[in-house]
Enzyme design. Sequence first.
Site, PDB file in Angstrom:
ATOM      1  N   LYS A 199      -5.057  -4.315   3.895  1.00 35.94           N
ATOM      2  CA  LYS A 199      -4.739  -4.720   2.810  1.00 35.94           C
ATOM      3  C   LYS A 199      -3.466  -5.236   2.433  1.00 35.94           C
ATOM      4  O   LYS A 199      -2.495  -5.138   1.352  1.00 35.94           O
ATOM      5  CB  LYS A 199      -4.695  -3.478   1.895  1.00 35.94           C
ATOM      6  CG  LYS A 199      -5.909  -2.471   1.771  1.00 35.94           C
ATOM      7  CD  LYS A 199      -5.981  -1.183   0.816  1.00 35.94           C
ATOM      8  CE  LYS A 199      -7.397  -0.532   0.998  1.00 35.94           C
ATOM      9  NZ  LYS A 199      -7.535  -0.068   2.414  1.00 35.94           N
ATOM     10  N   ARG A 200      -3.497  -6.521   3.033  1.00 36.65           N
ATOM     11  CA  ARG A 200      -1.987  -7.332   3.148  1.00 36.65           C
ATOM     12  C   ARG A 200      -2.339  -8.196   1.917  1.00 36.65           C
ATOM     13  O   ARG A 200      -3.450  -8.429   1.550  1.00 36.65           O
ATOM     14  CB  ARG A 200      -1.837  -7.929   4.625  1.00 36.65           C
ATOM     15  CG  ARG A 200      -1.452  -7.253   5.701  1.00 36.65           C
ATOM     16  CD  ARG A 200      -0.468  -6.304   5.533  1.00 36.65           C
ATOM     17  NE  ARG A 200      -0.036  -5.594   6.569  1.00 36.65           N
ATOM     18  CZ  ARG A 200      -0.005  -4.538   7.087  1.00 36.65           C
ATOM     19  NH1 ARG A 200      -0.535  -3.494   6.141  1.00 36.65           N
ATOM     20  NH2 ARG A 200       0.624  -3.899   8.037  1.00 36.65           N
TER      21      ARG A 200
END
Length: 271
Positions: free
Chosen positions: A96-97
């Site tokens: 979830k960058r």
Amino acid sequence: MTTEFLVNQIKQKKSFLCVGLDTDLDKIPPHLLEEEDPIFAFNKAIIEATHDICVAYKPNIAFYEAYGLAGWQSLEKTMEYLNENHPEIFTIADAKRGDIGNTSTRYAKAFFETLNFDSITVAPYMGKDSVEPFLAFEDKHTILLALTSNAGAFDFQTKMLDNKELYKEVILTSSQYKNSQNLMYVIGATKASYLKEIREIIPNNFFLVPGVGAQGGSLEEVCRYGMNDEVGLLINSSRGILYASQNEEFAQSARKEALRLQKQMEKFLEK
């Protein structure tokens, strides 16, 4: 990995199951804590028990970062093992960058090159220049958070923006990004009723669908509204498979649960 290769794996295995490797030392069978690397020992056993009936594995990066260097080394060993022994498996870095420019490029290099993942989950809040650096990598996939399965999804994702829900604007806008053919989208199973309209916006992209099982999502509804001509679905199950048993036969129990889901998927593929 190309999308075509992934589709072929789905057809061969009659499965679109993704196993989430959310490995928690507080939940794995106690006897494994005696191993030199309990996390890797657990992951390896799960992989060997399920690799023939799933098409993807999704390590949630937080479960490895939580243990510092030792956890990161376990992740590295898991990826080396997968890529050497089961290169046909699609791998997802659930990280979830989301940042801009060179920072996103470095995140992409870390997961696509250093760890050799096939894909990564990305938060789209910062827009185009936070997503396109990931899309620049050939035969790698960026999985955009669109409509998630958690209760807080309603805080922002379904709010109206110019007479359109925000998640629809995210999907529509991102579909115009450079190399958007390499985009996949996270759509929560608990939001299955939304899938029909989402499919009208993006008919060809794959959906990564968490929330079936432990979170109460319906596999039947997800398939009814979300499946396309190339299947277009990866259904993730984590806790329900990983922690099906706490005894020394945990891997066999995990396989039994994975097989139960795969048999359901096979019926939908036959339809």
